[in-house]
Write an enzyme that holds these catalytic residues in place. Structure first.
Site, PDB file in Angstrom:
ATOM      1  N   GLY A 134     -48.931 -32.507 -46.771  1.00 40.73           N
ATOM      2  CA  GLY A 134     -47.838 -32.469 -45.913  1.00 40.73           C
ATOM      3  C   GLY A 134     -46.520 -31.688 -46.700  1.00 40.73           C
ATOM      4  N   THR A 135     -45.434 -31.905 -46.118  1.00 45.02           N
ATOM      5  CA  THR A 135     -44.431 -30.983 -46.773  1.00 45.02           C
ATOM      6  C   THR A 135     -43.892 -31.454 -47.999  1.00 45.02           C
ATOM      7  OG1 THR A 135     -43.529 -30.853 -44.315  1.00 45.02           O
ATOM      8  CG2 THR A 135     -41.996 -30.367 -46.294  1.00 45.02           C
TER       9      THR A 135
ATOM     10  N   ARG B 215     -41.719 -20.957 -55.288  1.00 40.72           N
ATOM     11  CA  ARG B 215     -41.834 -22.450 -54.683  1.00 40.72           C
ATOM     12  C   ARG B 215     -43.164 -23.011 -55.174  1.00 40.72           C
ATOM     13  NH1 ARG B 215     -45.189 -25.635 -51.437  1.00 40.72           N
ATOM     14  NH2 ARG B 215     -43.817 -27.190 -50.356  1.00 40.72           N
ATOM     15  N   VAL B 216     -42.985 -24.312 -55.594  1.00 43.34           N
ATOM     16  CA  VAL B 216     -43.958 -25.165 -55.989  1.00 43.34           C
ATOM     17  C   VAL B 216     -44.078 -26.616 -55.167  1.00 43.34           C
ATOM     18  CG1 VAL B 216     -45.356 -26.473 -57.961  1.00 43.34           C
ATOM     19  CG2 VAL B 216     -44.392 -24.361 -58.328  1.00 43.34           C
ATOM     20  N   GLY B 217     -45.106 -26.913 -54.414  1.00 46.22           N
ATOM     21  CA  GLY B 217     -44.925 -28.044 -53.854  1.00 46.22           C
ATOM     22  C   GLY B 217     -45.516 -29.301 -54.524  1.00 46.22           C
ATOM     23  N   ASP B 218     -46.066 -30.360 -53.916  1.00 46.78           N
ATOM     24  CA  ASP B 218     -46.360 -31.491 -54.587  1.00 46.78           C
ATOM     25  C   ASP B 218     -47.944 -31.501 -55.023  1.00 46.78           C
ATOM     26  OD1 ASP B 218     -47.278 -31.273 -51.719  1.00 46.78           O
ATOM     27  OD2 ASP B 218     -47.943 -33.560 -52.057  1.00 46.78           O
TER      28      ASP B 218
ATOM     29  N   THR C 164     -53.865 -28.220 -46.752  1.00 48.89           N
ATOM     30  CA  THR C 164     -54.344 -28.513 -48.315  1.00 48.89           C
ATOM     31  C   THR C 164     -55.654 -29.282 -48.245  1.00 48.89           C
ATOM     32  OG1 THR C 164     -52.051 -28.533 -48.904  1.00 48.89           O
ATOM     33  CG2 THR C 164     -53.608 -29.983 -50.264  1.00 48.89           C
TER      34      THR C 164
HETATM   35  N1  ASP Z   1     -48.364 -30.219 -49.629  1.00 49.21           N
HETATM   36  C1  ASP Z   1     -48.500 -28.787 -49.721  1.00 49.21           C
HETATM   37  C2  ASP Z   1     -47.401 -28.302 -50.312  1.00 49.21           C
HETATM   38  O1  ASP Z   1     -45.985 -28.792 -50.031  1.00 49.21           O
HETATM   39  C3  ASP Z   1     -48.990 -28.366 -48.313  1.00 49.21           C
HETATM   40  C4  ASP Z   1     -49.991 -28.909 -47.398  1.00 49.21           C
HETATM   41  O2  ASP Z   1     -50.275 -30.196 -47.818  1.00 49.21           O
HETATM   42  O3  ASP Z   1     -50.690 -28.278 -46.898  1.00 49.21           O
HETATM   43  O4  ASP Z   1     -47.447 -27.189 -50.978  1.00 49.21           O
END
Ligand code: ASP
Length: 362
Positions: free
Chosen positions: A274-275, A250-253, A222
């Site tokens: 991050g995750t 799925r949607v992340g942060d 990211t």
């Molecule tokens: N934070 C991003 C997500 O969870 C992934 C990343 O930071 O690479 O979608």
């Protein structure tokens, strides 16, 4: 502190108080002059170790981060608006297959792309976000359009793609985002999951980053930029392809204001990597700014608390870049590395990759 192998030091810090001699020859210690502008950039965090990185790969990331930092510094010193700087730099990272955003984004379980992004302006608290884009070349520009040209903060899926097209943003065939490296990562992830691989809809991408040895599978690429411009406005933006082999929409942060991105001028600006599941549950970007505002912590201290106590405590992984109330840069991560850089109007600038290069600003 900044001279670890693999770090690229452009100039050293010059933060010491200056000495002023007045007409009566009294010597006074003055506070250092405030920053006129500052910028901090990340290109993802994760298991990024020197042993997994060839010199060529390291040099490619270092060169990309250095160029971004210099472009941002030039724009800010010439008086550009923070919003334009964030969009310009993230557009460039979205076009660079080294990073997991735009071209070079990771792939979904069914062999496609689903791009997320957000942007926030700290003086007005205006914000825009898009999730699940599939054909917009520059997701950060779509997030900006959502902020400026729609009555909403967040748009998702087909509607967000349609809105971006209506706004005149560049629409590309999804094959534009394809890189062999991300396809190979998807194949490994599906193999581990025991899932049959989808057909490759995009074929041979031709020239891309496949020739570089890139440690991919536990790295989050990211991208994010936080700036303070000459008016003191803090602007933050984040853009991503998400996580490899994600499914079910799925949607992340990254597109979530308060998790992946937050900015409040005079307080703090944050972009996360991050995750995402952990960053959402801890509202990481907002939590850091809240600590700065309510506990009067430095940006570094607040970031370290949230990353090393709260995120680590939940067994999450990743990192953040931060600007504090007067634009002082900080970063914090609990992974082996994070592609990162900062520069300020004082002439300080640093580009770093690995953990032990970590700078501390207190
Ligand atoms: N934070 C991003 C997500 O969870 C992934 C990343 O930071 O690479 O979608």
């Amino acid at each position: 502190m900044f001279n670890g192998l693999g770090s690229f030091v452009i100039a050293s810090l010059a933060l010491s108080a200056c000495v002023h001699v007045d007409a009566d020859f009294d010597v006074q210690l003055n506070d250092p002059p405030p920053l006129e502008w500052s910028i901090v950039i990340h290109g993802g965090a994760g298991v990024i170790t020197r042993s997994a990185m060839t010199p060529e790969t390291e040099a490619a990331y270092t060169a990309a981060l250095t160029e971004l930092m210099m472009t941002g510094s030039d724009m800010l010193s010439e008086g550009a608006e923070g919003l334009d700087v964030v969009e310009t730099l993230i557009n460039s990272m979205e076009d660079n297959p080294l990073f997991n955003a735009g071209r070079g984004a990771v792939m979904t379980e069914d062999g496609g792309f689903s791009l997320d992004s957000s942007i926030m302006v700290g003086d007005t608290l205006d914000a825009g976000a898009v999730a699940g884009l599939s054909n917009v070349r520059h997701p950060i520009s779509a997030a900006r359009k959502a902020m400026e040209k729609s009555p909403h903060v967040m748009l998702a899926g087909e509607g967000a793609d349609k809105f971006a097209a209506e706004q005149g943003l560049e629409i590309v065939d999804p094959s534009f985002f394809f890189t062999q490296r991300r396809w190979d990562s998807l194949m490994r992830a599906l193999d581990r999951r025991g899932v049959e691989a989808p057909a490759n809809r995009f074929g041979n991408p031709g020239e891309d980053s496949a020739s570089l040895s890139l440690p991919d599978d536990r790295k989050y690429g990211t991208v994010g930029v936080v700036v303070m411009d000459k008016t003191g406005n803090i602007v933050a933006g984040t853009s991503t392809g998400g996580t490899t082999a994600k499914r079910w929409g799925r949607v992340g942060d990254s597109p979530i204001i308060g998790a992946g991105t937050y900015a409040k001028s005079g307080v703090c600006g944050v972009s996360s990597t991050g995750t995402g599941e952990y960053f959402i549950r801890l509202s990481i970007a907002y939590a850091i700014c809240n600590r700065v505002e309510l506990l009067d912590e430095s940006a570094q201290k607040a970031a370290d608390n949230v990353i090393h106590e709260q995120l680590t405590g939940l067994q999450g992984d990743g990192g953040v870049i931060v600007l504090g109330p007067t634009g002082e840069p900080a970063w914090s991560f609990n992974t082996a590395g994070m592609y990162r850089a900062f520069a300020t109007s004082k002439g300080d600038s640093v580009v770093e990759i690995y953990e032990f290069d970590e700078a501390v600003f207190d």
